[in-house]
Design an enzyme around this catalytic site. Sequence first.
Site, short mmCIF file in Angstrom:
data_model
loop_
_atom_site.label_atom_id
_atom_site.label_comp_id
_atom_site.label_asym_id
_atom_site.label_seq_id
_atom_site.Cartn_x
_atom_site.Cartn_y
_atom_site.Cartn_z
N CYS A 207 0.85 -1.19 0.00
CA CYS A 207 0.00 0.00 0.00
C CYS A 207 0.89 1.24 0.00
O CYS A 207 1.69 1.41 0.91
CB CYS A 207 -0.87 -0.03 1.26
SG CYS A 207 -1.90 1.42 1.45
N HIS A 208 0.80 2.04 -1.04
CA HIS A 208 1.66 3.23 -1.06
C HIS A 208 1.04 4.42 -1.78
O HIS A 208 1.63 5.50 -1.78
CB HIS A 208 2.98 2.90 -1.75
CG HIS A 208 2.84 2.76 -3.24
ND1 HIS A 208 2.40 1.62 -3.83
CD2 HIS A 208 3.05 3.64 -4.24
CE1 HIS A 208 2.35 1.78 -5.13
NE2 HIS A 208 2.73 3.01 -5.42
N ARG A 209 -0.11 4.26 -2.39
CA ARG A 209 -0.68 5.37 -3.19
C ARG A 209 -1.01 6.57 -2.32
O ARG A 209 -1.51 6.41 -1.21
CB ARG A 209 -1.98 4.92 -3.85
CG ARG A 209 -1.79 3.89 -4.89
CD ARG A 209 -1.53 4.50 -6.21
NE ARG A 209 -1.24 3.45 -7.16
CZ ARG A 209 -0.88 3.66 -8.39
NH1 ARG A 209 -0.76 4.88 -8.85
NH2 ARG A 209 -0.63 2.66 -9.19
N ARG A 240 7.01 5.83 2.05
CA ARG A 240 6.03 6.93 2.12
C ARG A 240 5.16 6.86 3.38
O ARG A 240 4.84 7.88 3.98
CB ARG A 240 5.12 6.90 0.89
CG ARG A 240 3.99 7.89 0.95
CD ARG A 240 2.99 7.61 -0.16
NE ARG A 240 3.30 8.32 -1.37
CZ ARG A 240 3.00 9.60 -1.59
NH1 ARG A 240 2.42 10.31 -0.65
NH2 ARG A 240 3.29 10.17 -2.72
N ASP A 281 -2.57 -1.60 -3.61
CA ASP A 281 -2.98 -0.46 -4.45
C ASP A 281 -1.92 -0.22 -5.52
O ASP A 281 -1.89 0.82 -6.16
CB ASP A 281 -3.23 0.80 -3.61
CG ASP A 281 -2.01 1.23 -2.80
OD1 ASP A 281 -0.91 0.66 -3.00
OD2 ASP A 281 -2.15 2.15 -1.98
#
Length: 358
Positions: A207-209, A240, A281
């Site tokens: 998950c990084h969006r 992030r 994501d």
Amino acid sequence: MSKFVTVIGARPQFIKAAMVSNLLRRENIEIMIHTGQHYDYNMSELFFDEMHIPKPNYNLGISGGTHAQMTGNMMIAIEDILLKEKPDGILVYGDTNSTLAGALSAAKLHIPIYHIEAGTRTHCDTNPEEINRICTDHISKILFACTKENMKELENEGLKKRSILSGDLMYDAFLKYSKYKTYKEIDFFSLTGDQIDISEGYYYLTCHRAENTHNDSNLLEILKAMSELDNITIYPVHPRNKTRALELHRKYKLEKIKLIEPVGYIESLALLKGCKSVVTDSGGLQREAFFAQKKCVTVLDFPVWPETMVDGRNCIVHPYKDDILNCLEKPQTINNMYMPFGKGNAGEIIVQTITQNI
Ligand code: UD1
Ligand code: UDP
């Protein structure tokens, strides 16, 4: 012999360049610019080492800041290099700020741009990657599309004549590197620092969006869903959202989720091959889940790769715990004849086309 500049800077671009650079260099000169957008060892150098990507000739060391700061600073530095190197063309990949910076700098100097992974569209105007990919597509000389769907999007925007269906470099890379390590060879103790029991299986989460990490609520919903599952989740955390993920993990005592540092590409593929299902994501991981025939749930507000969303194989959900859990339960069916991402020879098609069209 023609001379090309390649601009890359983010993790998925290293993987794609690995499937092109060595081929391109057989008959051409390639000057590699690493913008520095991703810079941690396990987000950058590790990929160059394990995939034998040629070392960058230039590393700009530019990362962080606002989108304009990052893109603008990259453009200033790339322009200097283009003026010095005088290439016959420039290769850019995907849709990151590094992509846009490379393309805009080249366009202003009238250097032909070859855009690899063109034509993906989310039709979401606020998605930062959408802005990058639309701008890059429209100023490129040749657009390499992964799928027929991408070709249609390019045709809709009047770009058909410049577009070529190459297939997906991520599929090339998957075919080559997924053979390197089985999940049985993964050292889960070193990876997680825990004696974990994976005999019943595990889930793979990334998950990084920006859309999922700009506040606590989306990530928390995703994490709560994973912690209600029957087995543990392995979650390599993108830098992030490292601080946020660690905080939520501690605060909500989400012991069934094992947060780990980002892993290399070969390890990521091994984790994928051994897992029960994927929640992500990531544009790259949702295609890899499809290649590996693993059920995938994509947590985003818009589909990025609709080609994968057939027969229950990948479903798109908003970041709500119950929706994620419901989606994970739905079975997938596999049609082995359905492969919209090419034949695994995208690298050859791209290099041949570029070399013939210079
Ligand atoms: C970028 C791309 C995204 C792509 C993703 C792949 C843009 C707009 N976004 O998102 O399309 O899917 O890469 O992973 O270009 N950081 C580190 N170490 C690193 C890399 C990043 O600490 O090695 C931190 C930095 O503080 C940075 C933040 O992560 O400010 C976000 O990085 P950035 O490259 O801006 O965006 P990504 O989320 O990685
Ligand atoms: N990946 C990796 N290590 C990790 C997590 C992911 O090598 O810890 C790989 C993953 O297998 C896929 C690629 O990184 O090949 C996807 O990159 P990312 O999610 O950063 O970007 P996106 O594809 O969303 O642009």
